[in-house]
Scaffold this motif. Structure first.
Motif, PDB file in Angstrom:
ATOM      1  N   ASP A 133      38.918  14.953 -38.835  1.00 27.72           N
ATOM      2  CA  ASP A 133      38.048  16.044 -39.116  1.00 27.72           C
ATOM      3  C   ASP A 133      38.795  17.161 -40.089  1.00 27.72           C
ATOM      4  OD1 ASP A 133      35.333  16.296 -37.905  1.00 27.72           O
ATOM      5  OD2 ASP A 133      36.402  15.170 -36.265  1.00 27.72           O
ATOM      6  N   THR A 134      37.922  17.791 -40.799  1.00 27.44           N
ATOM      7  CA  THR A 134      38.524  19.080 -41.149  1.00 27.44           C
ATOM      8  C   THR A 134      38.262  20.417 -40.605  1.00 27.44           C
ATOM      9  OG1 THR A 134      36.836  19.248 -43.038  1.00 27.44           O
ATOM     10  CG2 THR A 134      38.726  17.951 -43.414  1.00 27.44           C
ATOM     11  N   ASP A 135      37.241  20.315 -39.626  1.00 23.64           N
ATOM     12  CA  ASP A 135      36.715  21.455 -38.986  1.00 23.64           C
ATOM     13  C   ASP A 135      36.510  21.431 -37.632  1.00 23.64           C
ATOM     14  OD1 ASP A 135      34.858  24.036 -38.988  1.00 23.64           O
ATOM     15  OD2 ASP A 135      33.862  22.435 -37.516  1.00 23.64           O
TER      16      ASP A 135
ATOM     17  N   ASP B 161      45.458  16.885 -37.395  1.00 23.83           N
ATOM     18  CA  ASP B 161      45.979  18.005 -38.344  1.00 23.83           C
ATOM     19  C   ASP B 161      44.949  18.634 -39.076  1.00 23.83           C
ATOM     20  OD1 ASP B 161      47.596  15.721 -40.737  1.00 23.83           O
ATOM     21  OD2 ASP B 161      45.577  15.948 -40.220  1.00 23.83           O
ATOM     22  N   LEU B 162      43.733  18.245 -38.897  1.00 27.90           N
ATOM     23  CA  LEU B 162      42.714  18.683 -39.743  1.00 27.90           C
ATOM     24  C   LEU B 162      42.736  18.748 -41.255  1.00 27.90           C
ATOM     25  CD1 LEU B 162      41.898  21.739 -37.427  1.00 27.90           C
ATOM     26  CD2 LEU B 162      40.538  19.569 -37.483  1.00 27.90           C
ATOM     27  N   MET B 163      43.312  17.576 -41.787  1.00 20.96           N
ATOM     28  CA  MET B 163      43.408  17.479 -43.027  1.00 20.96           C
ATOM     29  C   MET B 163      42.530  16.472 -43.533  1.00 20.96           C
ATOM     30  SD  MET B 163      46.164  19.426 -44.174  1.00 20.96           S
ATOM     31  CE  MET B 163      46.847  18.761 -45.461  1.00 20.96           C
ATOM     32  N   GLY B 164      41.597  16.044 -42.849  1.00 18.95           N
ATOM     33  CA  GLY B 164      40.896  14.847 -43.339  1.00 18.95           C
ATOM     34  C   GLY B 164      41.422  13.611 -43.806  1.00 18.95           C
ATOM     35  N   TRP B 165      41.097  13.227 -45.236  1.00 16.47           N
ATOM     36  CA  TRP B 165      41.703  12.052 -45.785  1.00 16.47           C
ATOM     37  C   TRP B 165      42.699  12.449 -46.456  1.00 16.47           C
ATOM     38  CZ3 TRP B 165      40.560   7.448 -44.676  1.00 16.47           C
ATOM     39  CH2 TRP B 165      39.140   7.068 -43.832  1.00 16.47           C
ATOM     40  N   LYS B 166      43.365  13.815 -46.371  1.00 13.02           N
ATOM     41  CA  LYS B 166      44.766  13.975 -46.766  1.00 13.02           C
ATOM     42  C   LYS B 166      45.801  13.978 -45.790  1.00 13.02           C
ATOM     43  CE  LYS B 166      42.930  16.991 -50.598  1.00 13.02           C
ATOM     44  NZ  LYS B 166      42.795  18.708 -50.932  1.00 13.02           N
TER      45      LYS B 166
ATOM     46  N   LYS C 160      52.764   2.517 -21.619  1.00 10.83           N
ATOM     47  CA  LYS C 160      51.530   2.388 -21.353  1.00 10.83           C
ATOM     48  C   LYS C 160      50.860   1.420 -22.536  1.00 10.83           C
ATOM     49  CE  LYS C 160      50.234   6.386 -18.504  1.00 10.83           C
ATOM     50  NZ  LYS C 160      49.291   7.588 -18.664  1.00 10.83           N
ATOM     51  N   ILE C 161      49.792   0.764 -22.407  1.00 13.25           N
ATOM     52  CA  ILE C 161      49.201   0.171 -23.473  1.00 13.25           C
ATOM     53  C   ILE C 161      48.302   1.144 -23.863  1.00 13.25           C
ATOM     54  CG2 ILE C 161      47.313  -1.602 -23.903  1.00 13.25           C
ATOM     55  CD1 ILE C 161      49.995  -2.783 -22.931  1.00 13.25           C
ATOM     56  N   VAL C 162      48.646   1.538 -25.317  1.00  9.62           N
ATOM     57  CA  VAL C 162      47.640   2.623 -26.126  1.00  9.62           C
ATOM     58  C   VAL C 162      46.692   1.898 -27.152  1.00  9.62           C
ATOM     59  CG1 VAL C 162      48.113   4.592 -27.210  1.00  9.62           C
ATOM     60  CG2 VAL C 162      49.874   4.056 -25.436  1.00  9.62           C
ATOM     61  N   LEU C 163      45.728   2.616 -27.104  1.00 15.62           N
ATOM     62  CA  LEU C 163      44.741   2.385 -28.235  1.00 15.62           C
ATOM     63  C   LEU C 163      44.889   3.540 -29.141  1.00 15.62           C
ATOM     64  CD1 LEU C 163      42.586   0.387 -29.559  1.00 15.62           C
ATOM     65  CD2 LEU C 163      41.088   1.776 -28.234  1.00 15.62           C
ATOM     66  N   ILE C 164      45.391   3.388 -30.435  1.00 22.01           N
ATOM     67  CA  ILE C 164      45.407   4.660 -31.420  1.00 22.01           C
ATOM     68  C   ILE C 164      43.953   4.430 -31.935  1.00 22.01           C
ATOM     69  CG2 ILE C 164      46.521   5.687 -33.342  1.00 22.01           C
ATOM     70  CD1 ILE C 164      49.122   4.268 -32.578  1.00 22.01           C
ATOM     71  N   ASP C 165      43.094   5.656 -31.952  1.00 23.52           N
ATOM     72  CA  ASP C 165      41.542   5.449 -32.457  1.00 23.52           C
ATOM     73  C   ASP C 165      41.430   6.407 -33.232  1.00 23.52           C
ATOM     74  OD1 ASP C 165      38.440   5.940 -30.844  1.00 23.52           O
ATOM     75  OD2 ASP C 165      39.263   4.780 -32.686  1.00 23.52           O
ATOM     76  N   PHE C 166      41.455   5.749 -34.913  1.00 24.28           N
ATOM     77  CA  PHE C 166      41.286   6.713 -35.891  1.00 24.28           C
ATOM     78  C   PHE C 166      40.022   7.005 -36.233  1.00 24.28           C
ATOM     79  CE2 PHE C 166      45.699   6.990 -37.301  1.00 24.28           C
ATOM     80  CZ  PHE C 166      46.156   5.930 -36.786  1.00 24.28           C
TER      81      PHE C 166
ATOM     82  N   LEU D  81      50.632   6.265 -43.665  1.00 32.36           N
ATOM     83  CA  LEU D  81      51.535   5.961 -42.335  1.00 32.36           C
ATOM     84  C   LEU D  81      51.161   4.586 -41.721  1.00 32.36           C
ATOM     85  CD1 LEU D  81      54.302   6.636 -41.082  1.00 32.36           C
ATOM     86  CD2 LEU D  81      52.904   8.013 -39.365  1.00 32.36           C
ATOM     87  N   TYR D  82      49.596   4.660 -41.458  1.00 33.37           N
ATOM     88  CA  TYR D  82      49.228   3.429 -40.996  1.00 33.37           C
ATOM     89  C   TYR D  82      48.392   2.697 -41.938  1.00 33.37           C
ATOM     90  CZ  TYR D  82      50.717   4.399 -36.070  1.00 33.37           C
ATOM     91  OH  TYR D  82      51.567   4.447 -35.211  1.00 33.37           O
ATOM     92  N   GLY D  83      48.254   2.726 -43.181  1.00 36.07           N
ATOM     93  CA  GLY D  83      47.613   2.013 -44.311  1.00 36.07           C
ATOM     94  C   GLY D  83      46.148   1.585 -44.135  1.00 36.07           C
ATOM     95  N   PHE D  84      45.386   2.512 -43.673  1.00 41.54           N
ATOM     96  CA  PHE D  84      44.061   2.110 -43.646  1.00 41.54           C
ATOM     97  C   PHE D  84      43.185   3.190 -44.521  1.00 41.54           C
ATOM     98  CE2 PHE D  84      42.703   5.870 -41.296  1.00 41.54           C
ATOM     99  CZ  PHE D  84      43.709   6.411 -40.705  1.00 41.54           C
ATOM    100  N   SER D  85      42.044   2.535 -44.954  1.00 42.91           N
ATOM    101  CA  SER D  85      41.140   3.335 -45.917  1.00 42.91           C
ATOM    102  C   SER D  85      39.866   3.398 -45.250  1.00 42.91           C
ATOM    103  CB  SER D  85      41.199   2.431 -47.269  1.00 42.91           C
ATOM    104  OG  SER D  85      40.590   0.986 -46.853  1.00 42.91           O
ATOM    105  N   ALA D  86      39.325   3.201 -43.910  1.00 40.47           N
ATOM    106  CA  ALA D  86      38.106   3.294 -43.494  1.00 40.47           C
ATOM    107  C   ALA D  86      38.295   3.650 -42.124  1.00 40.47           C
ATOM    108  CB  ALA D  86      37.156   1.877 -43.895  1.00 40.47           C
ATOM    109  N   ILE D  87      37.237   4.392 -41.540  1.00 40.36           N
ATOM    110  CA  ILE D  87      37.137   4.502 -40.017  1.00 40.36           C
ATOM    111  C   ILE D  87      35.863   4.120 -39.531  1.00 40.36           C
ATOM    112  CG2 ILE D  87      39.057   6.176 -39.749  1.00 40.36           C
ATOM    113  CD1 ILE D  87      36.937   8.532 -40.094  1.00 40.36           C
TER     114      ILE D  87
END
Length: 388
Positions: free
Chosen positions: A317-319, A340-345, A276-282, A351-357
């Motif tokens: 998210d973490t919650d 994984d509810l680890m937030g920015w950790k 499928k065509i998949v949009l990974i949305d962080f 893995l995907y090399g981004f710093s903002a959502i």
């Protein structure tokens, strides 16, 4: 070559244990004992048993004691999951690699003449694994002697091929055991077999997947151990290196796989959506721009879901409650929601090399990345182009 495994593993594990060597020393001095190692070593009467932590600066003594009537009993304190070697006497080859955590009561029996490969370990869940793995390592070491004798007669490529063939049973056993129980302390030793010792040529993708599963499990179960931090860094580097090799080899960039759980605890793998065509949305519930973009994402999903398009939403998210509420409030009706509810950790950051959502990655039916960072009109235009 007799004890090549011990030498290689000690060198490999130095990176893991260097972070906690000072902690180990302080713990021994200031806290009650929480690790107990005892046993019987035939032929070692009168020699010393040394429990040592391995670091980049060498070995650090944690505990020692004289073997009397072929028996020894060591007690010490450790800060958490760690890797040690039990050395018998003054010969560095007479050593056993031990992975230990608080509360372990490990019993060891064996003969000094073959202690590195022939020791029997009980009292911990990985005892039987140790015995089986050591048998395989012993066979591998003998085969390596024969392989070294062929140097000069075979090309480097042929030697590498034979090396990988000899190593294959160990790799398969390591993958099987790690996948069975990814949180096991002994996986630190088993994972040594899955590291890319000869580069990424003929390196199995299954190794990357197994190492990632182990790293994720360690983050959940051994989060306070410096070993976990180092493991996660190493696995991320391996994934990056493997993906770069795939790009070089094929001219395409595969989307690094993600395995996380849904709010209901179901594991959902990104690669399961291949075709499928998949949009990974962080995104995240607390991210204003993400929530503002969500109506557009919902619109595009409804428009193209019957044309082979879907969304794989990864929350930072973490919650859990906040995450679930945002999914419901924004009407994110597709099934593939993970975190994984680890937030920015979370490991997905590196893995995907981004710093903002919000951050998006558009993946084609073949699992390769088409584009990144598409939102709003740009995302709609790209989807219209692909899904005519």
């Amino acid at each position: 070559m007799k004890h090549i495994f011990v030498i290689l593993v000690v060198a490999f594990l130095a990176g893991f244990t260097s972070c906690n060597s000072d902690e180990t020393s302080d713990a021994v001095e200031n806290k009650e004992n929480n690790l107990f190692i005892s046993g019987t070593i035939k032929g070692a009467n009168g020699q010393k048993a040394y429990l040592e932590a391995v670091s980049q600066n060498g070995v650090i003594s944690v505990a020692d004691g004289v073997i009397e009537n072929e028996q020894f009993d060591l007690q010490t304190t450790i800060p958490g999951l760690g890797i040690y070697q039990l050395r018998i006497g003054e010969q560095p080859d007479n050593a056993i690699i031990i992975t230990a955590k608080k509360g372990d009561k490990i019993k060891i029996s064996g003969d000094i003449s073959n202690i590195a490969f022939g020791a029997k370990i009980t009292g911990v869940e990985w005892g039987s694994q140790y015995g089986k793995y050591m048998e395989m390592v012993a066979d591998f070491s003998k085969s390596q002697n024969d392989l070294m004798a062929l140097q000069g007669q075979l090309s480097q490529e042929e030697l590498v091929k034979k090396y990988l063939e000899l190593k294959k049973p160990m790799d398969e056993y390591a993958r099987e055991q790690i996948n069975k129980n990814p949180a096991s302390a002994f996986n630190i030793v088993l994972s040594n077999s899955l590291m890319p010792a000869t580069g990424f040529i003929d390196y199995p993708k299954e190794n990357v997947e197994t190492l990632r599963k182990m790293a994720d499990s360690y983050e959940k179960n051994h989060a306070d151990s410096p070993i976990t931090q180092t493991l996660v860094q190493q696995v991320t580097q391996i994934e990056s290196g493997y993906n770069e090799y795939e790009i070089m080899k094929t001219g395409k960039k595969p989307a690094p796989d993600i395995l996380m759980e849904s709010p209901e605890g179901k594991e959902i793998k990104l690669s399961s959506l291949k075709g499928k065509i998949v949009l990974i949305d962080f995104w995240a519930s607390w991210c204003g721009p993400c929530r503002k973009e969500n109506p557009n994402v919902v619109k595009l999903y409804n428009k193209y879901k019957n044309k082979g398009f879907t969304i794989y939403s990864v929350s930072l998210d973490t919650d859990q409650a906040s995450w679930v509420n945002a999914i419901e409030q924004d009407g994110l009706i597709w099934p593939n929601h993970v975190s994984d509810l680890m937030g920015w950790k979370s490991f997905v950051i590196k893995l995907y090399g981004f710093s903002a959502i919000p951050h998006t990655v558009l993946v084609g039916k073949d699992g390769n990345i088409i584009d990144v960072g598409l939102r709003g009109d740009a995302l709609e235009k790209k989807l219209a182009e692909i899904l005519k």
